[in-house]
Enzyme design. Structure first.
Site, PDB file in Angstrom:
ATOM      1  N   TYR A   1       0.833  -1.215   0.000  1.00  0.00           N
ATOM      2  CA  TYR A   1       0.000   0.000   0.000  1.00  0.00           C
ATOM      3  C   TYR A   1       0.871   1.270   0.000  1.00  0.00           C
ATOM      4  O   TYR A   1       0.428   2.320  -0.431  1.00  0.00           O
ATOM      5  CB  TYR A   1      -0.871   0.050   1.257  1.00  0.00           C
ATOM      6  N   GLY A   2       2.083   1.134   0.526  1.00  0.00           N
ATOM      7  CA  GLY A   2       2.925   2.304   0.787  1.00  0.00           C
ATOM      8  C   GLY A   2       3.252   3.145  -0.437  1.00  0.00           C
ATOM      9  O   GLY A   2       3.696   4.281  -0.311  1.00  0.00           O
TER      10      GLY A   2
ATOM     11  N   CYS B   1      -2.295  -1.689   9.759  1.00  0.00           N
ATOM     12  CA  CYS B   1      -1.498  -1.189   8.631  1.00  0.00           C
ATOM     13  C   CYS B   1      -1.429   0.327   8.772  1.00  0.00           C
ATOM     14  O   CYS B   1      -2.466   0.988   8.871  1.00  0.00           O
ATOM     15  CB  CYS B   1      -2.171  -1.583   7.322  1.00  0.00           C
TER      16      CYS B   1
ATOM     17  N   CYS C   1       5.378   1.120  10.353  1.00  0.00           N
ATOM     18  CA  CYS C   1       5.007   0.148   9.320  1.00  0.00           C
ATOM     19  C   CYS C   1       5.161  -1.225   9.952  1.00  0.00           C
ATOM     20  O   CYS C   1       6.143  -1.466  10.667  1.00  0.00           O
ATOM     21  CB  CYS C   1       5.926   0.302   8.099  1.00  0.00           C
ATOM     22  N   THR C   2       4.196  -2.113   9.675  1.00  0.00           N
ATOM     23  CA  THR C   2       4.212  -3.412  10.362  1.00  0.00           C
ATOM     24  C   THR C   2       5.384  -4.310   9.958  1.00  0.00           C
ATOM     25  O   THR C   2       5.661  -5.293  10.632  1.00  0.00           O
ATOM     26  CB  THR C   2       2.885  -4.170  10.133  1.00  0.00           C
ATOM     27  N   HIS C   3       6.064  -3.977   8.861  1.00  0.00           N
ATOM     28  CA  HIS C   3       7.267  -4.749   8.496  1.00  0.00           C
ATOM     29  C   HIS C   3       8.488  -4.328   9.326  1.00  0.00           C
ATOM     30  O   HIS C   3       9.428  -5.091   9.465  1.00  0.00           O
ATOM     31  CB  HIS C   3       7.638  -4.534   7.019  1.00  0.00           C
TER      32      HIS C   3
END
Lengths: 268, 268
Positions: free
Chosen positions: B49-50, B80, B191-193
């Site tokens: 999405y980024g 997210c 960011c979830t990563h």
């Protein structure tokens, strides 16, 4: 394929990629087919294809070809290696108009190099895991060795504008250094983003390795069915499924000139 | 928000992210809300999405929330940051069920640190260009300085399994070295990563900087409306819009355990 006479009504050529990388190929086609109208579609809502499943990519391609035909396209060019690798058979079965992929013409061009004994293909994870390049090269020439390397960080590096940076150099070395012990004659840049890394890649590989130009390969293929021309150009149309971050900057980088008539549409 | 009594029928919690990164948040929620059923949705067909437009992200979120509600969800968690940044207002207006985003709880948690005078937020291009973090922090505390840094290469680096590599270190230095001259008290991994890069980031930043845990922040917010529990766990459900390359490897890395009941569905 049947040659289309220049006396017929001018055909419109639909060309698509998962994003803007295919503009590097359009750039070459604009030079060689200057009197034809191209309709470009970049599927930026689903970009990148390189990490998506085969099933999803086939669905996206079907929607895009339907859209391009609805806009008048009578020839389709798949300017995307991942889409060419997994969707070409499906698309050729479904549609009766000529469909040119990027892989077959690139292989054809690389096999025209007489001294070519071993080819290395760089590509996204999808392209490489499909084995399309190696299987198709071996069908045409059993004597050629094929090496394939997935380089999934090359696309984000280019999208970040870092193609000539130290980081790009290190990522390219990570992917390419294992090739140094092999005897490679030619290199296929199997993703439309990769030509932006040409200088970085050229510095790392042996100077005798020939890098194959996929834009020239597709142009050669199109010449089989259309007379090329340098007349005045029809206005190309540009569509995307999303307006991405830094769209204008990327588009002008890939295409080498500015465009201001990009429309965003939703695929169905 | 009204507290939901544990005597009511057990609510089902829908949680979604653009991909698998949100599993890092689900991992924390599984610990604190062990008796509730979670339905996870990863929009892997549209990931990341980024780099997508606000308009497209809102449309994707609407389709996902409709899907989660159709599966019985009565509480929604947007795991997210990009989606939280651009879609939360739209979703709260459209749906009457509680919707917890990842940004507000993270800000709340970071403002609970008494010595906090300046916060740095790392995020995707979409999250950072939305200014959501800086605007919301300033609404709650005018004395706090906010710095925001877009780090678009962090997601591909994690997806490539290179989070602890020399290349990850150099990319992190490129993004974080300009912060060294500033006096930063806390860092939000927006960011979830990014929690996968915790060790790499921790090595580069000043040792006194506190890194905010977004999983704990969301769990604290959920405790406002649901009693937490450590009873036996209901079976969670997992859905994705595409089965990505190296799905199992990534899922188990984010979630810290294996899952074998992932279903692929098409969003409408």
């Amino acid at each position: 394929m049947n040659k289309i006479s220049s006396n017929n009504k001018q055909p419109i050529i639909g060309i698509f990629d998962s994003g803007l990388g295919g503009l590097t190929i359009l750039n070459q086609l604009n030079k060689d087919f200057n009197n034809y109208k191209f309709i470009y579609f970049g599927d930026t809502a689903h970009l990148p294809y390189g990490t998506k499943s085969h099933q999803s990519i086939i669905k996206f391609c079907e929607q895009i070809v339907d859209f391009l035909i609805s806009k008048g396209a009578t020839i389709i060019i798949i300017a995307c290696h991942s889409a060419s690798a997994v969707a070409i058979d499906f698309l050729r079965k479904k549609y009766s108009i000529p469909i040119i992929d990027v892989i077959q013409p690139t292989i054809k061009l690389s096999l025209m190099i007489k001294s070519n004994k071993s080819i290395c293909v760089l590509g996204t994870s999808t392209t490489i895991s499909s084995n399309t390049y190696s299987e198709n090269i071996k069908k045409l020439s059993t004597n050629i060795k094929v090496y394939e390397v997935a380089c999934p960080l090359f696309v984000p590096i280019v999208e970040e504008g870092l193609e000539n940076s130290l980081i790009a150099n290190q990522i390219a070395e990570m992917y390419l250094n294992p090739l140094k012990s092999l005897s490679i004659d030619s290199l296929i840049l199997g993703c439309t983003h990769y030509p932006m890394l040409y200088k970085t890649i050229k510095k790392i590989i042996h100077k005798n390795i020939i890098i194959i130009d996929t834009g020239v390969a597709i142009s050669d293929e199109l010449k089989q069915i259309l007379p090329s021309s340098n007349d005045s150009q029809n206005d190309n149309e540009y569509y995307v499924s999303d307006l991405p971050y830094r769209f204008n900057e990327l588009a002008s980088k890939f295409l080498k000139y500015e465009i201001n008539n990009v429309k965003q549409i939703s695929l169905k």
